[in-house]
Design an enzyme around this catalytic site. Structure first.
Site, mmCIF file in Angstrom:
data_model
loop_
_atom_site.group_PDB
_atom_site.id
_atom_site.type_symbol
_atom_site.label_atom_id
_atom_site.label_comp_id
_atom_site.label_asym_id
_atom_site.label_seq_id
_atom_site.Cartn_x
_atom_site.Cartn_y
_atom_site.Cartn_z
ATOM 1 N N CYS A 189 44.885 39.824 45.048
ATOM 2 C CA CYS A 189 44.986 40.759 43.911
ATOM 3 C C CYS A 189 45.391 40.001 42.639
ATOM 4 O O CYS A 189 44.632 39.177 42.164
ATOM 5 C CB CYS A 189 45.932 41.909 44.249
ATOM 6 S SG CYS A 189 45.762 43.319 43.126
ATOM 7 N N HIS B 192 43.848 44.385 48.868
ATOM 8 C CA HIS B 192 45.027 43.877 49.580
ATOM 9 C C HIS B 192 44.701 43.775 51.072
ATOM 10 O O HIS B 192 44.768 44.780 51.776
ATOM 11 C CB HIS B 192 46.212 44.820 49.359
ATOM 12 C CG HIS B 192 46.788 44.715 47.992
ATOM 13 N ND1 HIS B 192 47.721 43.760 47.653
ATOM 14 C CD2 HIS B 192 46.550 45.413 46.853
ATOM 15 C CE1 HIS B 192 48.036 43.884 46.370
ATOM 16 N NE2 HIS B 192 47.330 44.880 45.866
ATOM 17 N N GLU C 82 46.490 42.529 53.388
ATOM 18 C CA GLU C 82 47.704 42.833 54.168
ATOM 19 C C GLU C 82 47.896 44.337 54.311
ATOM 20 O O GLU C 82 48.722 44.791 55.090
ATOM 21 C CB GLU C 82 48.922 42.172 53.504
ATOM 22 C CG GLU C 82 49.464 42.824 52.237
ATOM 23 C CD GLU C 82 48.661 42.545 50.966
ATOM 24 O OE1 GLU C 82 47.545 41.980 51.063
ATOM 25 O OE2 GLU C 82 49.135 42.900 49.861
#
Lengths: 249, 204
Positions: free
Chosen positions: B80, B186, B188
């Site tokens: 990001c 993202h 994650e």
């Protein structure tokens, strides 16, 4: 096109999960109701009152948030008691990806622009608490207990001017009622909403969710209490609405 | 050991949780020796471009990262804002120069009638897949995005791996250029397919 989101909001009081009704803790809640693979996002709010981020007791919230985030590979928005920029950094370090401003923004909306300059506007969600009374809608402050002197529409315009990333809209009357989202409120404010809107409070069946997500300006629906009453509920909700709504399956 | 760069911005714990879930060891650090000894680096990011660059400067991380990435050619993944910081510049809250490792500019998404920020789960288009970075990723996968700025002009030919996303217009969702990996959503926070990309990066 970006998918409409199904969000679960978790309210923690002194580290314990609760369902709420009209903004007060009602019944104990458990994470077993939340299927972390089906839900699209989590909102975690500390509803313990009058706690500062520097208080030792605040650690209980951080510990719980860390535990929840350990097994959640979905975005987590966290809030409750954020007053300054350092608080935001603390939340991000403890498992949050976005943060919620509420009281601090009512006191002075400039905190939104200051926070956006630091963390990006996409990180700053502003919670707007409302209450209806005889067809009038009010901005509420002090945990939804007190009518604000600030006009609701003026406030909604202002927080967007100050660069809020999303609006998290709550309704005191509807919270825990299971009677459906406040559709009248949505119609009243719809033309003023220029950023993504998350609607919360009142979902009592899958049709409520289906209807609210059919509004173009509603980006996400938050549900909590209803997941108490149904098996594999997030998954079954998604199956119910997937033909009419673009969602993440 | 994997270094997750701590520059006082970003959801560092979320990134750490994801890496540990995959069974790898990592630490959140801005210590030169730790970074130098690590196997690879992750530059996470939730923040504004301006603040990101000034924090990297303040913590004297630019020199360290330049040495690891440009001279030692260590693998790095920017997530990001971390990805955007690797570019030439951005105009988020005024014009600011970035690390300049990638010959791209970061600009506000022209989303037409769609609301900004671009927040939520969106599908990606896989355009180039020459290494293992985007292994097991396909066009129906959805990733979690949360941004208003993006890389919109890119030259395809020198990239080995490329996926894009569309929100009013097309922009880069992930790229690989030699030892430099970047991803706009993202990973994650993008469940199985996100964890897969982090795993691919580590094992690439």
């Amino acid at each position: 096109m970006v998918a409409k989101r199904i969000i679960t909001t978790l309210m923690l009081k002194d580290g314990v999960l609760f369902r709420t009704k009209e903004f007060s803790p009602d019944y104990r809640y458990t994470l077993n109701f939340v299927d972390m693979w089906s839900v699209d996002e989590l909102i975690i709010i500390d509803i313990s009152r009058n706690l500062n981020f520097d208080d030792k007791e605040k650690e209980i919230f951080f510990e719980e948030m860390k535990k929840i985030s350990k097994n959640a590979y979905i975005p987590i928005t966290a809030g409750g008691g954020v007053r300054k920029l350092d608080d935001i950094e603390k939340l991000l370090k403890n498992g949050a990806d976005k943060i919620i401003l509420n009281t601090a923004s009512i006191i002075d909306t400039n905190i939104i622009s200051l926070a956006a300059k630091e963390f990006g506007s996409q990180c700053i969600v502003v919670c707007v608490d409302t209450m209806s009374e005889k067809d009038q809608y009010y901005l509420m402050e002090n945990y939804g207990q007190k009518k604000s002197k600030i006009n609701l529409i003026d406030y909604i315009k202002k927080i967007q001017e100050k660069n809020a990333g999303e609006i998290f809209l709550q309704s005191v009357n509807k919270d825990g009622s299971l009677t459906g989202y406040d559709f009248n409120l949505l119609e009243k404010i719809s033309s003023y909403i220029k950023i993504p809107l998350v609607i919360s409070c009142g979902a009592g069946n899958w049709d409520h969710v289906k209807k609210v997500l059919s509004y173009e300006y509603v980006s996400a629906a938050s549900l909590t209490n209803i997941f108490h009453f149904t098996e594999k509920s997030i998954n079954s909700l998604k199956n119910y609405i997937k033909d009419s709504t673009f969602i993440r399956e | 050991m994997i270094s997750i760069i701590d520059y006082e911005l970003g959801n560092t714990l979320s990134v750490k949780n994801a890496i540990e879930k995959l069974g790898y060891k990592c630490e959140i650090t801005n210590n030169k020796i730790n970074i130098s000894n690590s196997h690879c680096i992750i530059l996470p990011g939730v923040g504004s471009f301006n603040k990101g660059i000034s924090n990297l400067k303040k913590l004297k991380l630019i020199e360290i990262l330049n040495e690891e990435v440009l001279i030692k050619k260590k693998k790095i993944l920017g997530i990001c804002l971390g990805f955007q910081l690797m570019c030439e510049n951005s105009n988020e809250f005024g014009f600011n120069e970035g690390l300049g490792w990638l010959n791209f500019e970061v600009k506000k998404i022209d989303s037409k009638n769609l609301r900004l920020p671009h927040v939520g789960w969106n599908k990606i288009n896989l355009l180039k897949n020459e290494t293992n970075f985007l292994n097991k990723i396909n066009n129906n996968n959805m990733f979690y995005f949360n941004h208003s700025y993006a890389i919109k002009n890119y030259k395809k030919n020198n990239l080995s791996d490329l996926m894009t996303c569309s929100y009013g217009e097309d922009f880069v969702a992930a790229i690989k250029l030699d030892n430099i990996f970047g991803i706009q959503p993202h990973p994650e926070k993008s469940q199985k397919q996100g964890l897969q990309i982090i795993k691919n990066f580590i094992e690439c």
